[in-house]
Design an enzyme around this catalytic site. Structure first.
Site, PDB file in Angstrom:
ATOM      1  CE  LYS A 151     -26.335  13.762 -14.234  1.00  0.00           C
ATOM      2  NZ  LYS A 151     -26.355  13.181 -15.589  1.00  0.00           N
TER       3      LYS A 151
ATOM      4  CB  SER B  66     -23.933   2.670 -22.857  1.00  0.00           C
ATOM      5  OG  SER B  66     -24.819   3.765 -22.893  1.00  0.00           O
TER       6      SER B  66
ATOM      7  CG  ASP C 119     -21.529   9.147 -14.279  1.00  0.00           C
ATOM      8  OD1 ASP C 119     -20.930   9.053 -15.373  1.00  0.00           O
ATOM      9  OD2 ASP C 119     -22.764   9.135 -14.197  1.00  0.00           O
TER      10      ASP C 119
ATOM     11  CE  LYS D  42     -19.661   8.166 -19.322  1.00  0.00           C
ATOM     12  NZ  LYS D  42     -20.997   7.628 -19.530  1.00  0.00           N
TER      13      LYS D  42
ATOM     14  NE  ARG E 290     -21.352  12.766 -12.872  1.00  0.00           N
ATOM     15  CZ  ARG E 290     -22.438  12.950 -12.113  1.00  0.00           C
ATOM     16  NH1 ARG E 290     -22.324  13.471 -10.901  1.00  0.00           N
ATOM     17  NH2 ARG E 290     -23.636  12.614 -12.557  1.00  0.00           N
TER      18      ARG E 290
END
Ligand code: S3P
Length: 425
Positions: free
Chosen positions: A19, A164, A312, A339, A385
Site C-alpha cells: 500500500k 512517522s 500496522d 490509526k 486491519r
C-alpha cells in the site's frame, strides 16, 4: 462475514501490492517527467483515493492490463482541482499530498471520511508551516478538512516528535518545492520507501541513521516500478499459518524492507517457523517468498525501535499472542491510538469479548496467552486491519466469529476472502 475454526491451511498466496509503495508510485509518477509504469499496484480503496486526487489535478492515469500508467507532468505540472480533494480513509494520501500541495501556486481543500476527520494533522501542519506553508484546519481541531494555500517554501531541519513515515514524507515532498536543504530526523526509523523511491526517480536525497536530507534543484524522471507484495497483508497469513494446526503457506514476492520486517523477528522470537526463499532486490526494495508453518508460540516483549517496523501488524500480532504460552507485553505503541481506529482500545475490547485475558495500557497491551478463544460478534470499527485480524482469530477460535462491518477490508486487501478460501481444503 462469518468465520469458524479450520483443521489446516495449505497453499500459495501472492499478496496484493504494498500500500505505501503503491501510493508513492502514483504520487512521484505524477510529479515526474514522462510516463511511469506501475506493476502489481494495489487497487485497494486507499490507493484509488490517491489516483482520484491526482486525476483531479490534471494528471492522466490509465489502467493498461495489469499495469497502471501515470503520465507525469513534472514538478510544476499539477493544475488546481475544481473540487475539494477527497482522501477517503487514507492517512497516507492526506498527509503526503498536503506536503505536495503546500508548495504549489494554487489553493486547495482536502478532506476524507469520518475516520480521517478525527486523525491528527498537527504533526504535519506544524513542520509545513515552519517551511512557510499556509495550512489551516477548517474546523480548528487540527484535523481535516484542511485548506492549503500554496506558498514559496524554505527548507528546514526538523526533529520529528513521532517516528512517522507520513510526517517524514510530507516534509520531504514539500522539500521538493523549497529553497535550500530539507532535513528530517526521527526518534526511531520509520519506513523508508519515500527516500528509496525519490532517489530512484532521480532526486538527490541521503539517509544517515535517523536523518533524511533532500537537496535542492530537483527534477523527477518517470520510472518503471514493480510493487512488492505487502508484508502488512502477508501478516494475516503469517499469523494464520502459525496458529492453525497442520498448516504450511507460501507467500510469494513479499517486501521485506528492514524498516517493515519487524513482524518476522517477533514471530520467530515467539517460536514461529518462517523461512525465506528467492531473496532479491526490486527497484531498491528487498523481496522474498515467505514460508510459514504451524508452530507453538510463547510470549515476548515488543518495545522500542522495532515498533515502527511492525506498527500496522500489531493487531494481528496481539491476536496471535492470545494463542501463545505466557505473557506478551507491547510497549511504546501509543501511535496505535491514532490509526484508522483506536487500535489499542478496539483490540483489547474485541479480544476480551472472545475470552482472552488482555489489559490495555497507555502505550500498548499486556496479553496473558494460552486461554482458548471463542467466537462472538466483532465490531471492526470500519478498520480494515481489525476486520482481517479477527477473521484470523476466528480460524483458531471455537464456535463462530461474526464480523458484520466487513467491507472495510477493501481499503487494503479487496481479495482477502478469495485468497483465504484458496488455503482451506
Ligand atoms: C504509512 C506509514 C504508517 C502506517 C501507514 C502507512 C505510509 O503511518 O501506519 O499505514 O505509507 O507512510 P505513520 O507514518 O503515521 O506511522
Amino acid at each position: 462475514m462469518n468465520f469458524h475454526s479450520v483443521s489446516s491451511l495449505s497453499g500459495t498466496v501472492t499478496v496484493p501490492g504494498d500500500k505505501s509503495i503503491s501510493h508513492r508510485a502514483v504520487m512521484f509518477g505524477a510529479l515526474a517527467e514522462g510516463t511511469t509504469e506501475i506493476s502489481h499496484f494495489l487497487k485497494g480503496a486507499d490507493c484509488l483515493s490517491t489516483i482520484s486526487c491526482f486525476r483531479q489535478m490534471g494528471i492522466s492515469i490509465e489502467e493498461q492490463g495489469e499495469k497502471i500508467l501515470v503520465h507525469g507532468k513534472g514538478l510544476h505540472g499539477l493544475q488546481p482541482p475544481s473540487q475539494i480533494l477527497d482522501c477517503g480513509n487514507s492517512g497516507t494520501t492526506t498527509r503526503l499530498i498536503s506536503g505536495i500541495l503546500a508548495g504549489q501556486t494554487f489553493d486547495t481543500t482536502l478532506t476524507g471520511d469520518s475516520s480521517i476527520q478525527k486523525r491528527p494533522m498537527k504533526r504535519i501542519i506544524d513542520p509545513l508551516c515552519q517551511m512557510g506553508a499556509d495550512i489551516r484546519s477548517i474546523n480548528q481541531n487540527d484535523c481535516a478538512p484542511l485548506s492549503i494555500s500554496g506558498r514559496k517554501l524554505r527548507g528546514i531541519s526538523y526533529h520529528s516528535p513521532v517516528a512517522s513515515a507520513q510526517v517524514k514524507s510530507a516534509i520531504l515532498l514539500a522539500g521538493l518545492y523549497a529553497e535550500g536543504e530539507t532535513r528530517v530526523t526521527e526518534p526511531a526509523l520509520s519506513r523508508n520507501h519515500t527516500e528509496l523511491m525519490l532517489s530512484s526517480f532521480g532526486a538527490s536525497i541521503s539517509s544517515e541513521q535517523l536523518t533524511a536530507t533532500l537537496y535542492p534543484g530537483q527534477r523527477l524522471m518517470a520510472q518503471s516500478i514493480q510493487v512488492p507484495g505487502d508484508i502488512s497483508s502477508a501478516a494475516f497469513f503469517l499469523a494464520a499459518g502459525l496458529l492453525v494446526p497442520n498448516s504450511q503457506i507460501h507467500l510469494k514476492h513479499v517486501g521485506i524492507n528492514p524498516t517493515r520486517d519487524g513482524i518476522l523477528h517477533v514471530f520467530r522470537q515467539m517460536g514461529g517457523t518462517i523461512t525465506m526463499e528467492n531473496l532479491k532486490t526490486d527497484g531498491g526494495e528487498p523481496v522474498a517468498d515467505l514460508i510459514v508453518q504451524s508452530s507453538s508460540l510463547h510470549g515476548t516483549v515488543i518495545q522500542g525501535d522495532i515498533i515502527p517496523t511492525l506498527i500496522d501488524e500489531l493487531p494481528v500480532i496481539a491476536a496471535a499472542a492470545c494463542f501463545a504460552e505466557g505473557k506478551t507485553i507491547i510497549r511504546d505503541a501509543a501511535e496505535l491510538k491514532v490509526k484508522e481506529s483506536n487500535r489499542i482500545a478496539v483490540m483489547t475490547h474485541n479480544l476480551k469479548a472472545m475470552g482472552a485475558d488482555v489489559e490495555e495500557t497507555p502505550d500498548g497491551m499486556i496479553i496473558h496467552g494460552g486461554r482458548p478463544l471463542h467466537g462472538t460478534v466483532i465490531d471492526s470499527h470500519g478498520d480494515h486491519r481489525i476486520a482481517m485480524t479477527f477473521a484470523i482469530a476466528g480460524l483458531a477460535a471455537q464456535g463462530e466469529t461474526l464480523i458484520p462491518d466487513w467491507d472495510c477490508v477493501n481499503i487494503s486487501y479487496p481479495d482477502f476472502l478469495t485468497d483465504l478460501q484458496s488455503l482451506i481444503s
